[in-house]
Scaffold this active site. Structure first.
Site, mmCIF file in Angstrom:
data_model
loop_
_atom_site.group_PDB
_atom_site.id
_atom_site.type_symbol
_atom_site.label_atom_id
_atom_site.label_comp_id
_atom_site.label_asym_id
_atom_site.label_seq_id
_atom_site.Cartn_x
_atom_site.Cartn_y
_atom_site.Cartn_z
ATOM 1 N N LYS A 1 -19.667 -20.938 -10.155
ATOM 2 C CA LYS A 1 -18.954 -20.740 -11.421
ATOM 3 C C LYS A 1 -17.518 -20.303 -11.146
ATOM 4 O O LYS A 1 -16.579 -20.736 -11.821
ATOM 5 C CB LYS A 1 -19.693 -19.683 -12.241
ATOM 6 C CG LYS A 1 -19.394 -19.707 -13.730
ATOM 7 C CD LYS A 1 -19.997 -20.920 -14.394
ATOM 8 C CE LYS A 1 -19.640 -20.984 -15.868
ATOM 9 N NZ LYS A 1 -20.468 -20.098 -16.690
ATOM 10 N N TYR B 1 0.858 -1.186 0.000
ATOM 11 C CA TYR B 1 0.000 0.000 0.000
ATOM 12 C C TYR B 1 0.898 1.240 0.000
ATOM 13 O O TYR B 1 1.869 1.303 -0.732
ATOM 14 C CB TYR B 1 -0.965 -0.076 1.193
ATOM 15 C CG TYR B 1 -2.173 0.796 1.043
ATOM 16 C CD1 TYR B 1 -3.017 0.655 -0.063
ATOM 17 C CD2 TYR B 1 -2.478 1.764 1.984
ATOM 18 C CE1 TYR B 1 -4.125 1.460 -0.219
ATOM 19 C CE2 TYR B 1 -3.588 2.576 1.846
ATOM 20 C CZ TYR B 1 -4.414 2.422 0.733
ATOM 21 O OH TYR B 1 -5.506 3.220 0.582
#
Length: 752
Positions: free
Chosen positions: A92, A37
Site C-alpha cells: 500500500k 541534528y
C-alpha cells in the site's frame, strides 16, 4: 523451505521488502550534520513548540500517512495476523508513493482489541498527516473509524470501506448514464455485509438510491426488519420491510447487483431474471461472484464490472486512495467527509467520459478506450486521475470547511501535481504494454539459465513475448522442476543437436561464411555443439524466430560477433551501434554509442545520432539530440571537437527536421538554463534527451557512473543498425532487466 516463486523473489531480492527511508536533505558534511541534528535541529523544535502548525513547515508530517492494520481481514486471505499482513501494508505504501508521491510508514498492530487500536492511532497523531486504516475486520472497523474521526484532527480513512465505495459509485453513475436509468428509480441488491459492502450501500444512498429500494444480503440471506440471526447495529441500518428472504429472490427484477462477497455467489439464473439492461458489479477478489463471460452467456444486455485487471471495468481502489489523501493533505484537511468522497466519485465518473488520450491507450496495448459498456471507469494507470481527483478533494474540503490551508490558485496546484508525475518509469511500462499488443517470438540461446527461465515465465504470463528456449531439453526441464516453474508448454525447447532444420541452418551458415574460411563441417559443429548464439541468430535469419536476446552467460563481443556473422548490419551503414536508456526519477536519457564503436568517425557519429533518434521514436520519445564534446560551439579548435561539429552538420543535412545541435559540453546539453542564457542561438531550446558521445571511452564510462553513482536505472544495451532485431544482455542482469530488454526486443521486432 518453500520454493521461491516470482512473487517471493520480488519481495526478497536485494533490499528485503518493498520500501526504504530516503533522506530528503543532504547529510555529507559536518555542517549538514549540525543542521540535521544537534545543535541546529533545536530551532525548528522551538518554532513548533510555539506554533504546532509549523510542524507542517519543518517536518515530513504533511506528506506522511500511516497505513494501520491488525491483519484481521486481509484481502483474499482473511485473519492472517498483523505480521503476515505486513507485505500488503508495504505494498500500500508503494502505491501511495507511485501514484501520488505520498510517503508512508506501515504500522502493524498486534491486537484485535478495537480500543487498543484506537488508542495507538491517537498516540500517533503528532507523527502523521493522515491515517489509512487497512484490512481490519467488520464490524470492529466501523467502530474504530468512527471513534478516530471523532477524536483526531487529521484525516482517517478506511480504504476497504470507502475506496471500493467511491470507485464503484463512479462506475455506477456512468453505467446508469449508458443504459438510461435514474439512480432514484433503480432497485439495487448488495450481496455482502462487510466493510466494503456497507460503505458501498451508504454511498449509493447518499448519491440518490432510495433506501427502500436497496436490499442487502449476507450469508444468512436478506437483511430484513425483525431478523435476529447474525445481526449487528451496522447491518440493522439496512434492514427493510420485505417478504424476500434469499439472494435469488432479491435478484429477481433487480436493476443492479453489487457483489462484495465470494466466488460464484451470482448464478446465471439470477442474471436471467434481472430487469432489462442489468448492471452487475462482481467485485469479489481474486475471483468474482460471476465472470463477464458467464453473465453475457445468458444476457446480451448485461453490463459487468469486476475487481480484476484482465476484464473491462476494473473497480480498483488505486484509483481512489492515493489521490484522495493527496488532496486532503495538500489542504491540511481535518477529516475526509461525505462531500469529499462524493467529489471523488464525480471526478472519476467525469474522467471516464473524456476522450482517452493516446498515451493511456498505448499503455494498455494500443486498445482504444471510449466511454461505453466496456469503459465506465478510468484505467488505474491513467495519469489524469491524480490531476482530477486530488483537486476535487481539495476543493470539496475547502467548500465544506475542513481545510486548514486552502489553496488560493487551483490552476497552479494542478501544475504542481503534474510535476509529481515522473515520466521515467512510465516509459518502461508503455514499452511493455506496446509489446503486449503484438507479442513476438523471442529466442533465448541460454535457455537453461535460471534467470532466463524465470523471465520466460513472466513474459508468458504477462503476454509480452513468446519465448523460445535453446538448450538440452532434459536439462531445461530439470531446471524448471527445481525452480518450481511451469511454462505449460508455451515456451518451445529447441535442442540444436536434434533440430530437424539443423542441416539447412548449417548449409546457410556455410554459404554465408565459406569465403571467410568456414567449412561445412565446421558450420555443423558451430551450430549443433559450439555456439547456441549462432544457432539462435540463424533462427531469426530463417524466420523461425522474430528476435534474439542473449549474453547473460557470455561476454558482450561473443553475442555481437555471431549476430554480425549470421544476420549482419543494415545496408548502407558503416557499423552497428549501442545505446543505453538511463531512467531517472523524472527524466530519461538515451546515451550512444556506449558499447560498440571505439573511435567513431564523423560519419559514424552521425549514424549513431540518426539511429538513436529512430529508436527514441520507437519508444514514443520525441528526440532532441546533443552531440557532446569538451568544446561549446567552436570554443576550442581541436580535431576531436571539429569531428563532432562535422557529424552534427551531416545529421542536419540528412534529417533536416531533427532537433539536434553540437558540439557542446555535457552540462550545456542537460541544463536548460545554460542553453537559454549562454547559447540562445542553439537549435536546442531545452535539455536534450539523447546524448551522443565522441568515443566509446566517454560513453561507456558515463553510463556506468550514472547507473552506479547517479542512481539511474540502466536499460540496455540496445543494439542499433542490425538487419533484424538482436539485443544483448549483460552479465549480472536480473530477471526484471531481462523482461525489460525482452519487451524492447519485441517492440523492435514489431516494426522490423
Amino acid at each position: 523451505m518453500a520454493k521461491i516463486t516470482g512473487a517471493l523473489e520480488y519481495h526478497s531480492s536485494g533490499r528485503k521488502g518493498k520500501i526504504e527511508v530516503v533522506s530528503s536533505k543532504p547529510c555529507l558534511t559536518s555542517r549538514d550534520l549540525s543542521l540535521a541534528y544537534s545543535p541546529g535541529v533545536a530551532e525548528p523544535c522551538l518554532e513548533i513548540e510555539k506554533n504546532p502548525e509549523d510542524a507542517y513547515q519543518y517536518t515530513a508530517k504533511g506528506n506522511l500517512v500511516a497505513v494501520v492494520s491488525n491483519g484481521t481481514a486481509v484481502l483474499g486471505l482473511g485473519n492472517i495476523g498483523a505480521l503476515a499482513g505486513k507485505p500488503v501494508m508495504e505494498g500500500k505504501g508503494v502505491l501511495f508513493k507511485r501514484f501520488a508521491d505520498i510517503d508512508v510508514f506501515d504500522i502493524e498492530l498486534n491486537s484485535e482489541n478495537p480500543d487498543e487500536i484506537i488508542r495507538a492511532c491517537q498516540l500517533l497523531e503528532p507523527t502523521f498527516g493522515g491515517i489509512n486504516l487497512e484490512d481490519i475486520k467488520a464490524p470492529e472497523c466501523f467502530y474504530i473509524e468512527e471513534e478516530l474521526k471523532k477524536t483526531m484532527n487529521i484525516p482517517v480513512f478506511h480504504d476497504d470501506q470507502h475506496g471500493t465505495a467511491i470507485i464503484s459509485a463512479a462506475a455506477l453513475i456512468n453505467a446508469l448514464e449508458l443504459i438510461g436509468k435514474k439512480i432514484d428509480e433503480i432497485r439495487i441488491v448488495v450481496n455482502g455485509a462487510g466493510a466494503s459492502a456497507i460503505a458501498c450501500a451508504n454511498l449509493a444512498i447518499s448519491l440518490g438510491v432510495r433506501r427502500e429500494n436497496l436490499i442487502m444480503c449476507d450469508t444468512k440471506g436478506v437483511i430484513y426488519r425483525g431478523r435476529a440471526e447474525g445481526m449487528n447495529k451496522y447491518k440493522e441500518r439496512f434492514a427493510v420491510d420485505t417478504p424476500l428472504r434469499t439472494l435469488e429472490e432479491a435478484a429477481n427484477g433487480a436493476d443492479v447487483l453489487f457483489g462484495l462477497s465470494s466466488k460464484g455467489a451470482f448464478t446465471q439464473e439470477m442474471v436471467r431474471k434481472m430487469a432489462a439492461n442489468p448492471i452487475i458489479f462482481a467485485m469479489a477478489n481474486p475471483d468474482p461472484e460471476i465472470t463477464p463471460e458467464e453473465a453475457r452467456a445468458v444476457r446480451g444486455d448485461v453490463l459487468v464490472a469486476t475487481g480484476r485487471s484482465d476484464y473491462p471495468n476494473q473497480v480498483n481502489n488505486v484509483l481512489g486512495f492515493p489521490f484522495i489523501f493527496r488532496g486532503a493533505l495538500d489542504v491540511r484537511a481535518t477529516t475526509i467527509n461525505e462531500e469529499m468522497k462524493k467529489a471523488a466519485v464525480f471526478a472519476l465518473a467525469e474522467l471516464a467520459r473524456e476522450e482517452c488520450p493516446d498515451s493511456v491507450c498505448r499503455a494498455y496495448g494500443n486498445v482504444k478506450f471510449s466511454f461505453g459498456r466496456d469503459y465506465i471507469i478510468p484505467k488505474p494507470f491513467d495519469p489524469r486521475a491524480l490531476l482530477r481527483v486530488a483537486p476535487a478533494i481539495a476543493k470539496a474540503a475547502m467548500d465544506s470547511g475542513v481545510a486548514r490551508q486552502p489553496i488560493a490558485d487551483m490552476d497552479k496546484y494542478v501544475e504542481h501535481l503534474e510535476s509529481l508525475q515522473g515520466k521515467a518509469k512510465e516509459t518502461m511500462r508503455l514499452i511493455i504494454n506496446k509489446a503486449k499488443s503484438d507479442p513476438k517470438r523471442i529466442v533465448f540461446p541460454e535457455g537453461d539459465n535460471e534467470k532466463i527461465l524465470r523471465a520466460a515465465q513472466i513474459l508468458i504470463e504477462e503476454g509480452i513475448a513468446k519465448p523460445i528456449l535453446i538448450g538440452n531439453r532434459d536439462k531445461i526441464n530439470a531446471k524448471m522442476e527445481e525452480l518450481g516453474l511451469d511454462l505449460n508448454g508455451s515456451a518451445p525447447i529447441i535442442d540444436p543437436a536434434n533440430f530437424d532444420q539443423a542441416e539447412a541452418y548449417a548449409q546457410e551458415l556455410f554459404s554465408l561464411r565459406q569465403r571467410k574460411g568456414l567449412t561445412l563441417s565446421e558450420a555443423r559443429r558451430i551450430l549443433t555443439r559450439k555456439s547456441r548464439t549462432h544457432f539462435g541468430c540463424m533462427m531469426v535469419r530463417q524466420g523461425d524466430a522474430d528476435t534474439l536476446l542473449s549474453g547473460i552467460d557470455t561476454h558482450y563481443p561473443e553475442t555481437i560477433r555471431p549476430a554480425l556473422e549470421v544476420i549482419g548490419k543494415q545496408p548502407g551503414l558503416s557499423s552497428v551501434h549501442g545505446l543505453y536508456m538511463m531512467i531517472f526519477k523524472k527524466r530519461i536519457f538515451l546515451l550512444a554509442d556506449t558499447t560498440v564503436c571505439i573511435e567513431p568517425t564523423a560519419e559514424e557519429l552521425a549514424e549513431t545520432a540518426i539511429l538513436a533518434a529512430e529508436k527514441a521514436q520507437m519508444l514514443d520519445i520525441e528526440p532532441t539530440i546533443a552531440m557532446l564534446s569538451f568544446s561549446n560551439f567552436g570554443s576550442v579548435q581541436h580535431p576531436q571537437a571539429l569531428k563532432v561539429k562535422k557529424a552534427t552538420e551531416i545529421v542536419k543535412d540528412k534529417v533536416p527536421g531533427l532537433v539536434i545541435d553540437g558540439e557542446m559540453q555535457s552540462d550545456t546539453a542537460v541544463v536548460t538554463e545554460i542553453l537559454q542564457k549562454s547559447f540562445p542561438f542553439a537549435n536546442l531550446k531545452e535539455a536534450a534527451n539523447i546524448l551522443i558521445f565522441p568515443d566509446l571511452n566517454s560513453g561507456n564510462i558515463c553510463y556506468k557512473l550514472l547507473h552506479h553513482l547517479g542512481g539511474a536505472e540502466a536499460i540496455g544495451p540496445i543494439l542499433m543498425g542490425m538487419k533484424k532485431p538482436v539485443h544483448v544482455l549483460q552479465r549480472g542482469d536480473d530477471v526484471d532487466d531481462i523482461v525489460n530488454m525482452a519487451a524492447i526486443a519485441v517492440v523492435d521486432a514489431q516494426i522490423s
